[in-house]
Design a protein around this motif. Structure first.
Motif, PDB file in Angstrom:
ATOM      1  N   ASN A 163       0.807  -1.217   0.000  1.00  0.00           N
ATOM      2  CA  ASN A 163       0.000   0.000   0.000  1.00  0.00           C
ATOM      3  C   ASN A 163       0.842   1.271   0.000  1.00  0.00           C
ATOM      4  O   ASN A 163       0.383   2.332   0.401  1.00  0.00           O
ATOM      5  CB  ASN A 163      -0.986   0.007   1.168  1.00  0.00           C
ATOM      6  CG  ASN A 163      -0.311  -0.067   2.534  1.00  0.00           C
ATOM      7  OD1 ASN A 163       0.909  -0.189   2.616  1.00  0.00           O
ATOM      8  ND2 ASN A 163      -1.113  -0.012   3.588  1.00  0.00           N
ATOM      9  N   GLU A 164       2.075   1.145  -0.485  1.00  0.00           N
ATOM     10  CA  GLU A 164       2.968   2.302  -0.590  1.00  0.00           C
ATOM     11  C   GLU A 164       3.507   2.433  -2.023  1.00  0.00           C
ATOM     12  O   GLU A 164       4.610   2.906  -2.248  1.00  0.00           O
ATOM     13  CB  GLU A 164       4.112   2.171   0.423  1.00  0.00           C
ATOM     14  CG  GLU A 164       3.619   2.113   1.863  1.00  0.00           C
ATOM     15  CD  GLU A 164       4.716   1.863   2.884  1.00  0.00           C
ATOM     16  OE1 GLU A 164       5.903   1.790   2.487  1.00  0.00           O
ATOM     17  OE2 GLU A 164       4.399   1.715   4.078  1.00  0.00           O
ATOM     18  N   SER A 165       2.690   2.024  -2.992  1.00  0.00           N
ATOM     19  CA  SER A 165       3.198   1.956  -4.365  1.00  0.00           C
ATOM     20  C   SER A 165       3.363   3.323  -5.008  1.00  0.00           C
ATOM     21  O   SER A 165       3.905   3.407  -6.122  1.00  0.00           O
ATOM     22  CB  SER A 165       2.300   1.064  -5.235  1.00  0.00           C
ATOM     23  OG  SER A 165       1.039   1.663  -5.455  1.00  0.00           O
ATOM     24  N   ILE A 166       2.928   4.386  -4.356  1.00  0.00           N
ATOM     25  CA  ILE A 166       3.230   5.722  -4.881  1.00  0.00           C
ATOM     26  C   ILE A 166       4.744   5.926  -4.955  1.00  0.00           C
ATOM     27  O   ILE A 166       5.237   6.719  -5.760  1.00  0.00           O
ATOM     28  CB  ILE A 166       2.550   6.809  -4.020  1.00  0.00           C
ATOM     29  CG1 ILE A 166       2.488   8.146  -4.784  1.00  0.00           C
ATOM     30  CG2 ILE A 166       3.215   6.958  -2.666  1.00  0.00           C
ATOM     31  CD1 ILE A 166       1.623   9.198  -4.092  1.00  0.00           C
ATOM     32  N   TRP A 243      -3.195  -3.722   3.509  1.00  0.00           N
ATOM     33  CA  TRP A 243      -2.255  -4.816   3.206  1.00  0.00           C
ATOM     34  C   TRP A 243      -0.879  -4.241   2.885  1.00  0.00           C
ATOM     35  O   TRP A 243      -0.713  -3.504   1.924  1.00  0.00           O
ATOM     36  CB  TRP A 243      -2.768  -5.627   2.025  1.00  0.00           C
ATOM     37  CG  TRP A 243      -2.040  -6.923   1.798  1.00  0.00           C
ATOM     38  CD1 TRP A 243      -0.796  -7.085   1.268  1.00  0.00           C
ATOM     39  CD2 TRP A 243      -2.527  -8.241   2.087  1.00  0.00           C
ATOM     40  NE1 TRP A 243      -0.480  -8.413   1.207  1.00  0.00           N
ATOM     41  CE2 TRP A 243      -1.527  -9.142   1.707  1.00  0.00           C
ATOM     42  CE3 TRP A 243      -3.722  -8.733   2.631  1.00  0.00           C
ATOM     43  CZ2 TRP A 243      -1.668 -10.527   1.838  1.00  0.00           C
ATOM     44  CZ3 TRP A 243      -3.862 -10.111   2.760  1.00  0.00           C
ATOM     45  CH2 TRP A 243      -2.853 -10.992   2.377  1.00  0.00           C
ATOM     46  N   LYS A 244       0.129  -4.614   3.682  1.00  0.00           N
ATOM     47  CA  LYS A 244       1.516  -4.208   3.456  1.00  0.00           C
ATOM     48  C   LYS A 244       2.374  -5.373   2.950  1.00  0.00           C
ATOM     49  O   LYS A 244       3.423  -5.158   2.346  1.00  0.00           O
ATOM     50  CB  LYS A 244       2.146  -3.683   4.750  1.00  0.00           C
ATOM     51  CG  LYS A 244       1.556  -2.405   5.278  1.00  0.00           C
ATOM     52  CD  LYS A 244       2.109  -2.056   6.648  1.00  0.00           C
ATOM     53  CE  LYS A 244       3.588  -1.779   6.653  1.00  0.00           C
ATOM     54  NZ  LYS A 244       4.101  -1.385   7.987  1.00  0.00           N
ATOM     55  N   ALA A 245       1.954  -6.578   3.221  1.00  0.00           N
ATOM     56  CA  ALA A 245       2.783  -7.766   3.061  1.00  0.00           C
ATOM     57  C   ALA A 245       2.923  -8.192   1.602  1.00  0.00           C
ATOM     58  O   ALA A 245       2.348  -7.595   0.694  1.00  0.00           O
ATOM     59  CB  ALA A 245       2.172  -8.910   3.874  1.00  0.00           C
ATOM     60  N   THR A 307       6.061   5.151   2.726  1.00  0.00           N
ATOM     61  CA  THR A 307       5.142   6.210   3.127  1.00  0.00           C
ATOM     62  C   THR A 307       4.556   5.792   4.469  1.00  0.00           C
ATOM     63  O   THR A 307       4.404   4.605   4.744  1.00  0.00           O
ATOM     64  CB  THR A 307       4.002   6.394   2.093  1.00  0.00           C
ATOM     65  OG1 THR A 307       3.276   5.175   1.950  1.00  0.00           O
ATOM     66  CG2 THR A 307       4.526   6.833   0.743  1.00  0.00           C
ATOM     67  N   GLN A 308       4.319   6.708   5.363  1.00  0.00           N
ATOM     68  CA  GLN A 308       4.207   8.136   5.258  1.00  0.00           C
ATOM     69  C   GLN A 308       4.794   8.769   6.529  1.00  0.00           C
ATOM     70  O   GLN A 308       5.150   8.048   7.453  1.00  0.00           O
ATOM     71  CB  GLN A 308       2.743   8.532   5.074  1.00  0.00           C
ATOM     72  CG  GLN A 308       1.744   7.895   6.036  1.00  0.00           C
ATOM     73  CD  GLN A 308       1.748   8.485   7.429  1.00  0.00           C
ATOM     74  OE1 GLN A 308       1.903   9.686   7.617  1.00  0.00           O
ATOM     75  NE2 GLN A 308       1.552   7.634   8.433  1.00  0.00           N
ATOM     76  N   ASN A 371      -2.096   5.459   4.536  1.00  0.00           N
ATOM     77  CA  ASN A 371      -1.765   4.645   3.362  1.00  0.00           C
ATOM     78  C   ASN A 371      -2.981   3.863   2.883  1.00  0.00           C
ATOM     79  O   ASN A 371      -3.776   3.402   3.698  1.00  0.00           O
ATOM     80  CB  ASN A 371      -0.633   3.676   3.691  1.00  0.00           C
ATOM     81  CG  ASN A 371       0.691   4.377   3.888  1.00  0.00           C
ATOM     82  OD1 ASN A 371       0.928   5.431   3.344  1.00  0.00           O
ATOM     83  ND2 ASN A 371       1.562   3.773   4.698  1.00  0.00           N
ATOM     84  N   PRO A 372      -3.131   3.687   1.562  1.00  0.00           N
ATOM     85  CA  PRO A 372      -2.300   4.270   0.500  1.00  0.00           C
ATOM     86  C   PRO A 372      -2.590   5.751   0.306  1.00  0.00           C
ATOM     87  O   PRO A 372      -3.750   6.161   0.264  1.00  0.00           O
ATOM     88  CB  PRO A 372      -2.723   3.468  -0.739  1.00  0.00           C
ATOM     89  CG  PRO A 372      -4.127   3.028  -0.447  1.00  0.00           C
ATOM     90  CD  PRO A 372      -4.195   2.793   1.033  1.00  0.00           C
ATOM     91  N   LEU A 373      -1.511   6.534   0.211  1.00  0.00           N
ATOM     92  CA  LEU A 373      -1.676   7.973   0.050  1.00  0.00           C
ATOM     93  C   LEU A 373      -2.369   8.291  -1.273  1.00  0.00           C
ATOM     94  O   LEU A 373      -2.108   7.640  -2.288  1.00  0.00           O
ATOM     95  CB  LEU A 373      -0.321   8.668   0.092  1.00  0.00           C
ATOM     96  CG  LEU A 373       0.451   8.608   1.415  1.00  0.00           C
ATOM     97  CD1 LEU A 373       1.772   9.360   1.285  1.00  0.00           C
ATOM     98  CD2 LEU A 373      -0.366   9.166   2.569  1.00  0.00           C
TER      99      LEU A 373
END
Length: 395
Positions: A163-166, A243-245, A307-308, A371-373
Motif C-alpha cells: 500500500n505504498e506503491s506511490i 495490506w503491506k505484506a 510512506t508516510q 496509506n495508501p496515500l
C-alpha cells in the motif's frame, strides 16, 4: 531510435546532428566499435524515436521541417528520398525527441504497467541497463535499473509494502526526468545531470513487492490458490488498503537478520496483511533478491522509499558511520523532512544494511496521511523527493 549509417558518418557526427552527448551515443551502442562503423550499420540514437508523416499537397521537405519544428538535416538523414520527387500520400520518417513521449506517473502502478514502461525506456534510452534480480512468489520479475558511470554507488528502492506503491511512481518519474535531461542537456533544478551521470552509478528497484502491489491496485489474483490464500489472511474482505505484506502475508521489511528475533516475539505469529516477519529471516524470494543484490554490489548508501510521515530514519544501534548524519541533514534540508536517528524497530532493509556494511542507510517516509496515500499528493511528494535524489551528487 534506430539510425542507418551513411557515408562519412561517425558517432561524433551523429552526436552533432541530433544534439545528443557523444558519450551517451557511445554508451547506447557499447557493443559496437566506434572505429569500425560501416555504411548500412544500424546504431541507436538515444532520446529519439521515429514517427511517420504522410505527404500532403504542396508539401516540401522544408515546409515539413518548419511545420514539425524538426531540423531539415535530421529529416533528410533518416530518409532516402529525392526532395524534388515527393508524392502525395507517400510517407516519411521523422525523428522526434522523446521529451514529448507520454508516460503517466501520477496514478498507481501495476506490475504490468511497470514492465511496459521499463521496456519502453530501455528501448528509447539504451545507455541505461535493465536487469532482472529475482522473482516474486507469483513468479513476477523484480527489476533493477542501473544508470551512470560514477564511482559513488547509490541504491534506491520502492514498494517494499503493497500500500505504498506511490513510491514506485516517484522513482519512475525521476528516472524519466533524468533520462530526458541527459539527452536534451537541460538541467534539473540547475543541476547538470551529465555531472550526475559521471559521478554516480545509480541502482533503482522501483517495485520490490509486485504481487502485493497488484493485490492492492488490481484486486484479487486470478490464480485460485493465491486468491483463496489472501482472502483467508484478510478475513474474507476484498478491501486490501491495509495490506503491506507480500502475497503470502509476510512483511518484507521485517525479513532481515538485524535483531529479527525481537520483531518475531512482538509481532504477528502467522501470515497477516501486515507485521508478520515470517518464520525466520529471508524466507521470501523478494527479500532474498534484495539481500543478494546488496551482497553482489558495492553500494555506498541505500535509500528505501516508504510512506508516510515526512521523516527520514537513518541510524541503527549506533552502527551507522559518522558521514550518515551529514548526508541526512542535507536530505532533510532539501526535502523539508525530519531526520530521526533511532526508532524502536528492527529487521528492516536499511537496519540490516547498516549492521552488515557500516555504511549509510535510510528509510525515507514520503508524504503524510493514511496509506495508501492519494495521488493528489503526488506532485508535492515528487518535488520533495527530487531534492533527495539530487542531493546525492553533493554529499
Amino acid at each position: 531510435m534506430d539510425f542507418v549509417i551513411q557515408p562519412g558518418m561517425t558517432f561524433n557526427s551523429i552526436s552533432t546532428l541530433f544534439n545528443v552527448p557523444l558519450r551517451l551515443i557511445i554508451e547506447a551502442n557499447r557493443f559496437k566499435d566506434p572505429y569500425q562503423l560501416r555504411i548500412g550499420d544500424v546504431v541507436n540514437v538515444p532520446g529519439y524515436h521515429l514517427e511517420t508523416y504522410t505527404i500532403q499537397p504542396n508539401d516540401t521537405l522544408w515546409s515539413i521541417s518548419q511545420r514539425l519544428h524538426i531540423p531539415l538535416v535530421q529529416i533528410m538523414s533518416v530518409n532516402s528520398v529525392d526532395p524534388y520527387q515527393l508524392r502525395i500520400g507517400d510517407t516519411l520518417l521523422v525523428p522526434v525527441r522523446n521529451n514529448n513521449h507520454h508516460f503517466d506517473f501520477d496514478e498507481p502502478y501495476t506490475f504490468e504497467k511497470l514492465e511496459e514502461d521499463l521496456f519502453q525506456l530501455v528501448t528509447l534510452y539504451p545507455f541505461m541497463t535493465l536487469k532482472q534480480i529475482g522473482r516474486s512468489v507469483m513468479n513476477k520479475p523484480i527489476y533493477e535499473v542501473v544508470i551512470g558511470n560514477g564511482p559513488k554507488h547509490v541504491h534506491v528502492n520502492g514498494s517494499f509494502h503493497s500500500n505504498e506503491s506511490i513510491t514506485t511512481s516517484v522513482i519512475m518519474r525521476f528516472l524519466y526526468d533524468y533520462l530526458v535531461s541527459l539527452t536534451t542537456q537541460e538541467p534539473i533544478r540547475d543541476v547538470n545531470m551529465q555531472q550526475f551521470f559521471d559521478q554516480i552509478t545509480l541502482s533503482l528497484v522501483p517495485m520490490v513487492n509486485p504481487d502485493g502491489v497488484d493485490l492492492l491496485n488490481e484486486g484479487l489474483p486470478e490464480n485460485e490458490y493465491y486468491r483463496d490464500l489472501v482472502l483467508e489472511i484478510n478475513n474474507g474482505s476484498t478491501n486490501f488498503n491495509n495490506w503491506k505484506a507480500n502475497i503470502r502475508g509476510v512483511d518484507l521489511n521485517n525479513q532481515y537478520p538485524a535483531n529479527w528475533e525481537i520483531e518475531k516475539n512482538r509481532k504477528r505469529r502467522q501470515p497477516a496483511p501486515r507485521n508478520y516477519p515470517g518464520s525466520k529471516p529471508l524466507t521470501e524470494p523478494e527479500a532474498i533478491a534484495m539481500a543478494e543484490l546488496v551482497e553482489r554490489e558495492d553500494f555506498d548508501r541505500v535509500l528505501a522509499l516508504h510512506t508516510q510521515g515526512k521523516v527520514i530514519y537513518w541510524g541503527y544501534e549506533g552502527l551507522e558511520p559518522p558521514e550518515a548524519q551529514t548526508i541526512v541533514n542535507e536530505y532533510g534540508r532539501v526535502s523539508g523532512y525530519t531526520p530521526i536517528r533511532y526508532v524502536d524497530s528492527h529487521a528492516g532493509f536499511k537496519d540490516w544494511f547498516i549492521q552488515e556494511y557500516r555504511k549509510p542507510g535510510y528509510t525515507v517516509e514520503l508524504g503524510r496521511g493514511t496509506n495508501p496515500l492519494p495521488f493528489s499528493q503526488f506532485d508535492e511528494i515528487y518535488e520533495e523527493t527530487l531534492g533527495i535524489f539530487l542531493a546525492n551528487l553533493f554529499v
